[in-house]
Design an enzyme around this catalytic site. Structure first.
Site, PDB file in Angstrom:
ATOM      1  N   ARG A  54      47.020  91.813 -76.964  1.00  0.00           N
ATOM      2  CA  ARG A  54      48.421  91.758 -75.959  1.00  0.00           C
ATOM      3  C   ARG A  54      47.596  90.767 -75.253  1.00  0.00           C
ATOM      4  O   ARG A  54      48.406  89.512 -75.166  1.00  0.00           O
ATOM      5  CB  ARG A  54      49.120  92.628 -75.401  1.00  0.00           C
TER       6      ARG A  54
ATOM      7  N   GLU B 194      58.666  94.414 -68.401  1.00  0.00           N
ATOM      8  CA  GLU B 194      57.995  93.532 -67.655  1.00  0.00           C
ATOM      9  C   GLU B 194      57.659  92.400 -67.460  1.00  0.00           C
ATOM     10  O   GLU B 194      56.968  91.819 -66.867  1.00  0.00           O
ATOM     11  CB  GLU B 194      56.859  93.987 -69.299  1.00  0.00           C
TER      12      GLU B 194
END
Ligand code: MTE
Ligand code: MOS
Length: 757
Positions: free
Chosen positions: A322, A710
């Site tokens: 990620r 997030e």
């Protein structure tokens, strides 16, 4: 398929789009909300578990003698490796022995003691005799890089030809950056309570974001099948990624203890134990080389990102993926080559933390732009805006950046509503006349991919029961950690069924209700479980159609349900959802792993004191894209909370391990709130203005909404860049400013010293 538009939502019904308080807010603020460990207190004959922890960063255990512990009053059982009927491992990668022979970090549990009281267990743990043969250790990330101490995959993300990109560049710059991790500091520390029923069925109540995986680990440690273990998560007092994989070992200890003694066993870490034993956000080291053309347009980026994985892999590989997938943040970079590595160090095993590597990747490019702007003779905000993605462009891994125009729209909205230009002028005027206090301003974008990179995780289930009286009970695979998922699920069910929200209740998350669930993570809890809940509701509604037709459109819901029951129509349904259209090839790091991107833009203003480096964040404006919000108040809370948690990571929270050669080498020096500074209300910007991006419906996601958990954390880059701006004002114009991360007042002071030189 999920439709885009919410049906008409009569006011006061609590349907999607309406402001609702968190479903348990009243319980939270009155102290009546129960957490896992509250259940332990009410459990008769419960045993308390205490770890025996190692005082070395790296050592071999040469002797472990539990016998002396049994002389301590109240000690019931010592748990060691020989007690494990199944696999002696607390993780999914099989590199985390539950009872190790080789100690891998200071404070690691090598055995556990069960006692009638926590005090008895603690004294028992102190009495267990353990001999160690200390071994050389690697504590700092830079030491690991020199020693080439790496673990796991070494992915490469590549597009185009960087050599060509650099050849086309008129400015080529390079640099290095190391930045810190972050302690989760959820209010509720790791907690599990295990009981065994008459048939040997294991029931674990656990503060876990991933009940299914906790169930699987408990089963493999005990040598059982999944159907013999049930895990329930009532709610968590915060998870932030720290309970995605790390609760498993503690749950397994509780379950093992309960199996061996036949009594309920409670594991609950003290704050100090939690901080010294559980994993944190990965700190990273990055080296980079970047090329721009004369207009400041990015041409090429070459970088190596090394994360500090700690002693075992845990989630380090997907976190690194990620990070690589977010090194572009919101910027078009034609030629890219980024290598990723995971260092093995003798520290806690670093893990998921809000953003899951995304923030780390993005910090690298934001730092690059912040540092390079002076060399390009451009204002940083101009440099950033010039490089924003445009429609039709794709990320380095090949996913088209859909809705890229939202970035530009949010940016412009920010400039307009925050009076950016006037404030820039005012700041310049202020800085010219005040030699001791300088102000800074910065604007930074966020683009964050939503979905698990690992395609299989993008599925969810739900169970919806309609009772004969018309009341509704829903169960879904997601866990509640304060983020408001349950509130959103109630709103989704009420909307889908067309009922007032009071008719719907939600039951705790359990693996025997909805099986094979994914972690509540990657911000996708509402997307996935919401679609599954909606699917279940729609199945029930479909079955009710003939009854409705018979009774007439105006018949009350209760009458329809009752008649349907008499007609022997099934009044409950299992819903399922999987995200379509995803692809990800881990070996080439290419594909379209994300359903969509969440966008945001933030502008921050700070004031820095030249004598001390102390600073204040005076004003922050945020424009954030949540699609059509399912629950605006919840989303606002997520944006504010995420932002402030990011500010903590980037400016305050300073994890320190003892890296000296003394006997405490490897010990976490910041193991309490006294030495680990968290943001609190006093760090909240005096003036914080959050706006949701308008005209932002996201098709193909439940009621047009977007994930919010997030992405807002990364809006905090604006604060770090504003600090850089203010620091620069202490020196000659046009000079690059390097800033440590976290940019604590001390670090800011050193940067000012450098700027003045
Ligand atoms: N908000 C609160 N209050 N507490 C938390 O623990 N975790 C964050 C975010 N917001 C968290 C939170 C993280 S790391 C994620 S991935 C998402 O919530 C998970 O929930 P969601 O998928 O329902 O957004
Ligand atoms: Mo969040 S880090 O995906 O639990």
């Amino acid at each position: 398929m999920v439709d885009v538009r919410a049906p008409a939502n009569p006011p006061g019904t609590g349907h999607v789009g309406q402001q609702r308080p968190h479903e348990a807010a009243l319980l939270h603020v009155t102290g009546r909300a129960l957490y896992t460990d509250d259940l332990a207190v009410a459990t008769p004959r419960v045993l308390h578990a205490h770890p025996v922890t190692a005082p070395h960063a790296h050592a071999r255990i040469t002797r472990l003698d539990p016998v002396p512990a049994y002389d301590v009053d109240g000690v019931v059982r010592v748990l060691t490796a020989t007690d494990v009927p199944g696999v002696n491992d607390g993780g999914v990668k099989h590199d985390e022995p539950l009872f190790p022979v080789e100690v891998m970090f200071h404070g690691q549990a090598v055995a556990w003691v069960l006692g009638e009281s926590l005090e008895a267990a603690r004294l028992g743990a102190a009495a267990v005799a353990v001999d160690y043969e200390p071994l050389p250790s690697i504590i700092e990330l830079t030491e690991a890089i020199v020693a080439e101490s790496f673990q796991g995959a070494r992915p490469r993300l590549e597009r185009g030809d960087v050599a060509e990109g650099f050849a086309a560049s008129t400015h080529v710059l390079e640099g290095e950056l190391e930045f810190a991790g972050q302690e989760h500091f959820y209010l509720e520390t790791h907690a599990s309570l295990a009981t065994i029923d008459d048939d040997g069925q294991v029931f674990v109540q656990c503060s876990t974001q991933h009940p299914t995986e906790t169930q699987e680990i408990v089963a493999h440690v005990l040598g059982l099948s999944s159907h013999q273990v049930t895990v329930q998560c009532l709610r968590m007092g915060g998870g932030f990624g720290g309970k995605e994989m790390q609760p498993h070992a503690y749950a397994a200890i509780a379950a093992l203890g309960a199996t061996l003694t036949g009594r309920p066993v409670r594991v609950r870490l003290s704050r100090q134990q939690d901080m010294t034993m559980s994993g944190k956000r990965h700190g990273f080291h990055a080296t980079w080389r970047v090329g721009f053309d004369d207009d400041g347009r990015l041409q090429a980026l070459e970088a190596t990102l090394t994360s500090d994985g700690g002693w075992s892999l845990d989630l380090s590989e997907p976190v690194l993926s990620r990070a690589l997938c977010h090194v572009d943040n919101a910027y078009w970079i034609p030629h890219v080559r980024v290598d990723g590595r995971i260092a093995r160090t003798h520290k806690t095993s670093q893990t998921a933390f809000r953003g899951f590597g995304g923030p780390q990747g993005m910090l690298v490019i934001e730092d690059i732009l912040g540092r390079c702007a002076p060399a390009l003779d451009l204002a940083p905000e101009e440099l950033r805006r010039r490089n924003l993605y445009a429609e039709g462009q794709a990320t380095p891994y090949g996913q088209p950046v859909r809705h890229a125009e939202r970035l530009d729209r949010a940016w412009q909205q920010m400039l307009d509503t925050s009076s950016y230009d006037e404030r820039r002028a005012a700041i310049t005027a202020h800085n010219a006349q005040d030699p001791h206090r300088k102000r800074g301003l910065a604007i930074t974008p966020v683009k964050f991919g939503i979905s698990f990179n690992f395609t299989a995780f993008n599925q969810a289930g739900a169970l919806v029961h309609v009772y004969k009286d018309g009341s509704v009970l829903i169960n879904h695979g997601g866990t509640e950690m304060g983020q408001g998922l349950h509130t959103k699920m109630l709103q989704v069910a009420a909307t889908a069924l067309g009922l007032p929200i009071e008719r719907v209740r939600l039951a705790p998350t359990r693996t025997d209700k909805v099986p094979n669930t994914s972690a509540t993570a990657a911000s996708s809890g509402a997307d996935l479980n919401g679609a599954a809940v909606k699917d279940a509701c729609e199945q029930i509604l479909d079955r009710l159609v003939p009854v409705r037709e018979r009774l007439g459109a105006t018949a009350p819901w209760e009458d329809v349900v009752h008649a349907a029951y008499l007609d022997r129509i099934q009044l409950w349904a299992a819903g399922f959802y999987r995200t379509e259209g995803l692809s990800w090839d881990l070996s080439t790091m290419t594909g379209s792993p994300f359903k969509y991107f969440a966008y945001g833009v933030a502008a921050a203003e700070v004031e820095v004191d030249g004598f001390t480096g102390a600073y204040e964040v005076t004003r922050v404006d945020i424009v954030h894209d949540v699609g059509d919000s399912l629950s605006p108040l919840i989303d606002l809370g997520q944006i504010e909370g995420g932002f402030l948690q990011g500010v903590g990571w980037l400016t305050l929270e300073d994890l320190r391990w003892d890296a000296g050669d003394g006997p405490q080498r490897g010990r976490l020096a910041t193991q309490a709130a006294s030495t680990y500074k968290l943001p609190s209300l006093s760090e909240m910007p005096a003036d914080l203005r959050v706006t949701l991006l308008e005209r932002a419906a996201e098709d193909g996601v439940v009621y047009g909404s977007k994930a919010v958990g997030e992405p807002p954390l990364m809006l905090a880059f604006s604060v770090r860049e504003a600090l850089r701006d203010a620091v620069g004002a202490f020196g000659a114009p046009g000079r690059a400013v390097e800033l440590a991360s976290p940019a604590t007042p001390e670090a800011v002071w050193w940067a000012i010293e450098e700027a003045r030189r």
